[in-house]
Design a protein around this motif. Structure first.
Motif, PDB file in Angstrom:
ATOM      1  N   LYS A 194       5.033  -1.758   1.975  1.00 50.36           N
ATOM      2  CA  LYS A 194       5.100  -3.209   1.858  1.00 50.36           C
ATOM      3  C   LYS A 194       6.513  -3.659   1.488  1.00 50.36           C
ATOM      4  O   LYS A 194       7.031  -4.655   2.018  1.00 50.36           O
ATOM      5  CB  LYS A 194       4.089  -3.676   0.811  1.00 50.36           C
ATOM      6  CG  LYS A 194       3.916  -5.182   0.732  1.00 50.36           C
ATOM      7  CD  LYS A 194       2.832  -5.530  -0.280  1.00 50.36           C
ATOM      8  CE  LYS A 194       2.648  -7.054  -0.358  1.00 50.36           C
ATOM      9  NZ  LYS A 194       1.613  -7.429  -1.344  1.00 50.36           N
ATOM     10  N   ARG A 209       8.813  -3.379   4.551  1.00 53.95           N
ATOM     11  CA  ARG A 209       8.645  -4.513   5.466  1.00 53.95           C
ATOM     12  C   ARG A 209       9.323  -5.763   4.930  1.00 53.95           C
ATOM     13  O   ARG A 209       9.955  -6.523   5.679  1.00 53.95           O
ATOM     14  CB  ARG A 209       7.154  -4.760   5.693  1.00 53.95           C
ATOM     15  CG  ARG A 209       6.476  -3.683   6.521  1.00 53.95           C
ATOM     16  CD  ARG A 209       4.975  -3.855   6.521  1.00 53.95           C
ATOM     17  NE  ARG A 209       4.318  -2.823   7.335  1.00 53.95           N
ATOM     18  CZ  ARG A 209       3.049  -2.490   7.220  1.00 53.95           C
ATOM     19  NH1 ARG A 209       2.267  -3.105   6.319  1.00 53.95           N
ATOM     20  NH2 ARG A 209       2.531  -1.550   7.988  1.00 53.95           N
ATOM     21  N   ASP A 251      12.369  -7.871   6.634  1.00 57.56           N
ATOM     22  CA  ASP A 251      12.285  -9.314   6.852  1.00 57.56           C
ATOM     23  C   ASP A 251      13.446 -10.040   6.181  1.00 57.56           C
ATOM     24  O   ASP A 251      13.997 -11.004   6.731  1.00 57.56           O
ATOM     25  CB  ASP A 251      10.963  -9.850   6.296  1.00 57.56           C
ATOM     26  CG  ASP A 251       9.766  -9.383   7.107  1.00 57.56           C
ATOM     27  OD1 ASP A 251       9.975  -8.963   8.265  1.00 57.56           O
ATOM     28  OD2 ASP A 251       8.632  -9.416   6.589  1.00 57.56           O
ATOM     29  N   ASN A 300       4.310   4.574  10.437  1.00 60.81           N
ATOM     30  CA  ASN A 300       4.313   3.255   9.802  1.00 60.81           C
ATOM     31  C   ASN A 300       5.727   2.834   9.410  1.00 60.81           C
ATOM     32  O   ASN A 300       6.115   1.671   9.584  1.00 60.81           O
ATOM     33  CB  ASN A 300       3.410   3.266   8.563  1.00 60.81           C
ATOM     34  CG  ASN A 300       1.940   3.394   8.920  1.00 60.81           C
ATOM     35  OD1 ASN A 300       1.526   3.051  10.037  1.00 60.81           O
ATOM     36  ND2 ASN A 300       1.134   3.894   7.989  1.00 60.81           N
ATOM     37  N   ALA A 317       7.942  -0.242  10.978  1.00 62.60           N
ATOM     38  CA  ALA A 317       8.423  -1.272  10.059  1.00 62.60           C
ATOM     39  C   ALA A 317       9.913  -1.554  10.241  1.00 62.60           C
ATOM     40  O   ALA A 317      10.351  -2.705  10.156  1.00 62.60           O
ATOM     41  CB  ALA A 317       8.138  -0.860   8.615  1.00 62.60           C
TER      42      ALA A 317
END
Length: 761
Positions: free
Chosen positions: A191, A194, A198, A235, A239
């Protein structure tokens, strides 16, 4: 940080300040604030209540990440409850000029005195805000720290915003680095990754390091945690994929990608995520030497494609996508990068064996830390075999047979050396030599067969594109030349000189493709068929010269005679030209060539034609005829040949072909004039190929007029062998200054030169 300072200083009216995004959770997206319009009707000295609002980033505004800069600093020590009262007061304490540096962990002054006596750590900054005051042009950034506030005043609003976003970026990157340095739960780590991606994508900062910093953080994370599951791998790759659209992956991340390609080649991540990354590397990489792991990643990606069900069909489609649908590839770096990847992959198949010869570390060992001498494997002995038909290799190994050079003057004796001894031949020397007596057998791992086949086929694919073939023709090696026979065949079929001229050696003493694929060469396995094709294309181009024929006579006369004996028309023509140009001086060798020609029907016919030409040549060169001759304008090569065949021209010294339509083809007739001293080719289509032929046969030529001819440096340089030239007109040609200087140095008798309207003028 010093919070003690004397009062006095600057007046602040109607203070307004706006909280930044730093007060939001760490995983929220990053946005840049813009101040609201000031209250023009506010009364001076009666400040409105403090207002806080988020300031969204202007869509078109971009900033460069600050690393250092000059700014005014003010520190206010206060309890948190009195913050608003202090900021709305009429006076602030003094401002100090400082040159601040934004390091990875703190804000440091170049002059550590006053307010900035100690560095301000990003971990101490609780909040960042933009400040503005109505009716007072102050552009400030507020840093909330425990027990006080640090104000940074910039010269204008743009610099203030640049400082604000740079500090915000440094603070967040510092936090992410600490969070991801000691991960606890991987679902939380994913998390955070990511969110980090961003943040980098939405940052108003426009700088290469904005995308590279998150990639390096993730690279460090992966390097320190090697026990991740395959699903965790995928994953993380998914990402960080958006960051890789416009950035090369750092070296550690390339290693991680390589591992994924090797362990899970059929994963959809390879196709969906890695494909655009590899495409960008091939299109934009300038030097694999600066980052060899980019090349290794590209190599592993291609091998992963080859592991799919469709195998080489997928690789072929990938090569097609890199070239593009048009006849010209729009990306000039694609070809050299693909060739570099192929050669490195092929070399890697032999690397372990080559390094075992001198016990030196391999690239993999260098990358992982070279082993100690005691830990390395013992030298691998060469296996020298007697010259006999090799036994078929076992299905689990790929065997390459390399011939060892034998001196022509030595006896046919087998080299006998102890296995592993110092006197054994070096592998590189063995791979780069020509004719052989003994054979060297190299046992390679089983998977090398698949690797060699994959990348050799890619080189074949590259040679199928017309625009790539000229550059690909520059490739020169012979450790895998048997695999490249198809590629060399395409070179031999290409009519362009810049392609097939690369078949010859680059410099004297070094074998080229022409030598490697000739009978007796290390790569010849077809009884000289490819060699004959190469000779044919070279003879049909600009290599029909004494120099080329002399090299064949000295080094390849035996193969030429053998192929002529088997009826090869190109080799029959070669032998006839050797006789016609008096290349062979030994009478016994001449008789042997004549016997070879007379043994086949095509050879007999061409030898009879040669004899007829020799009789005509003797008639042409017989003393008599005019000393001066001028052809009418618009005359052609055929007209010149017809005229010279009509009588004797042994006395012809001056020939003018000015303003005719003759070309380089007429040089075949001109070299038959033994007394020619002056030649006028003004305003003809006589070119470089004709000049090369004249320079080898008309050694007595003294005056040459090439005014307004299409000759270039390539042909003019050949004139340096014509030592008798005393007058040379190169007016309005493509002569360059360097070639002109070279000609002046090599032609001592040159007295009159015309270089007007050229680069050398």
């Amino acid at each position: 940080m010093d919070f003690n300072g004397s009062g006095g200083g600057n007046e602040l009216h109607n203070n307004q300040f706006y909280p930044c995004e730093e007060s939001k959770p760490l995983l929220d997206e990053m946005s840049a604030p813009t101040p609201p319009e000031g209250n023009n009707n506010a009364k001076q000295g009666a400040g409105p209540p403090c207002r806080r609002s988020l300031l969204p980033c202007s869509s078109g505004m971009r900033y460069k990440l600050l690393q250092e800069g000059d700014i005014q600093v003010c520190v206010v020590k206060h309890p948190r409850t009195f913050l608003s009262k202090i900021l709305t007061s009429k006076f602030l304490r003094r401002w100090e000029p400082h040159h601040l540096t934004l390091t990875n962990s703190s804000l440091v002054s170049a002059t550590p005195t006053g307010y900035m006596e100690t560095a301000l750590s990003y971990s101490c900054i609780e909040d960042l805000q933009l400040l503005s005051w109505d009716n007072a042009p102050k552009y400030c950034v507020q840093l909330s720290v425990p027990g006080g506030t640090v104000l940074l005043q910039a010269a204008n609003s743009y610099l203030r915003d640049q400082w604000f976003h740079s500090l915000q970026w440094k603070k967040k990157i510092y936090k992410y680095r600490k969070v991801l340095n000691n991960p606890s739960r991987w679902e939380v780590v994913l998390k955070e990754i990511r969110a980090l991606v961003d943040m980098a994508l939405t940052s108003p900062l426009h700088d290469e390091s904005i995308h590279q910093a998150p990639l390096h953080i993730i690279s460090t994370l992966l390097a320190e945690n090697t026990n991740l599951s395959a699903q965790d791998h995928e994953n993380i790759i998914v990402a960080i994929a958006p960051l890789l659209e416009n950035n090369h992956p750092p070296p550690d991340l390339c290693e991680f990608f390589c591992k994924h390609c090797r362990e899970r080649p059929r994963s959809m991540v390879v196709i969906e995520v890695f494909t655009p990354v590899v495409q960008r590397i091939l299109k934009h990489n300038m030097d694999f030497g600066k980052c060899p792991r980019l090349r290794l990643f590209t190599q592993e990606y291609i091998l992963a494609l080859n592991e799919l069900n469709a195998g080489m069909e997928v690789v072929k489609k990938f090569i097609q996508s890199m070239h593009g649908p048009t006849g010209q590839c729009p990306h000039p770096r694609v070809l050299p990068n693909l060739v570099a990847v192929c050669l490195a992959a092929i070399y890697s198949c032999y690397e372990e064996f080559i390094n075992s010869r001198d016990n030196s570390p391999s690239l993999k060992e260098i990358r992982n830390g070279c082993q100690q001498q005691s830990e390395r494997k013992p030298p691998m002995p060469l296996r020298l075999l007697r010259p006999e038909p090799p036994t078929p290799p076992p299905p689990t190994a790929f065997e390459i047979m390399v011939e060892l050079e034998r001196n022509n003057n030595t006896a046919n004796v087998l080299h006998k050396t102890p296995a592993g001894g110092d006197s054994e031949p070096n592998l590189i020397d063995c791979l780069l030599v020509s004719p052989a007596l003994n054979a060297l057998s190299i046992q390679l791992p089983a998977q090398a067969d698949r690797v060699l086949a994959c990348f050799a086929l890619i080189l074949k694919m590259l040679s199928d594109y017309d625009d790539w073939r000229p550059a690909l023709a520059m490739l020169h090696s012979c450790t895998f030349c048997r695999e490249l026979k198809y590629v060399i065949q395409r070179f031999a079929e290409d009519p362009r000189q810049e392609v097939h001229s690369c078949l010859l050696s680059v410099r004297s003493g070094k074998d080229g493709w022409f030598q490697l694929y000739s009978p007796g060469g290390v790569a010849c396995d077809d009884d000289g068929e490819l060699f004959a094709s190469m000779v044919h294309i070279l003879m049909g181009s600009c290599y029909k010269t004494k120099k080329f024929l002399l090299s064949l006579a000295e080094n390849k006369l035996g193969p030429c005679m053998l192929l002529a004996l088997r009826g090869n028309q190109t080799m029959v023509e070669i032998l006839c030209l050797m006789l016609e140009y008096n290349i062979i001086e030994n009478k016994d060798t001449q008789l042997q060539i004549i016997s070879t020609l007379e043994s086949t029907q095509v050879g007999l016919r061409m030898y009879e034609q040669l004899c007829d030409r020799q009789r005509e040549l003797k008639e042409l060169q017989r003393k008599g005829g005019p000393t001066r001759l001028t052809l009418p304008s618009k005359s052609t090569d055929a007209d010149l040949a017809r005229l010279l065949s009509s009588g004797s021209f042994g006395n012809l010294e001056n020939l003018s072909l000015a303003f005719t339509n003759v070309t380089s083809a007429c040089a075949e007739q001109l070299i038959k004039l033994p007394s020619l001293k002056q030649l006028n080719l003004w305003s003809t289509q006589f070119g470089d190929a004709g000049l090369r032929l004249l320079s080898e046969h008309l050694a007595c030529l003294q005056v040459l007029n090439l005014c307004e001819t299409p000759v270039t440096d390539a042909g003019l340089l050949a004139l340096s062998s014509m030592k008798s030239l005393c007058s040379l007109n190169m007016n309005s040609t493509k002569l360059t200054a360097d070639t002109y200087e070279d000609l002046k140095a090599k032609l001592p008798n040159l007295k009159e030169v015309d270089v007007r309207y050229t680069e050398a003028w």
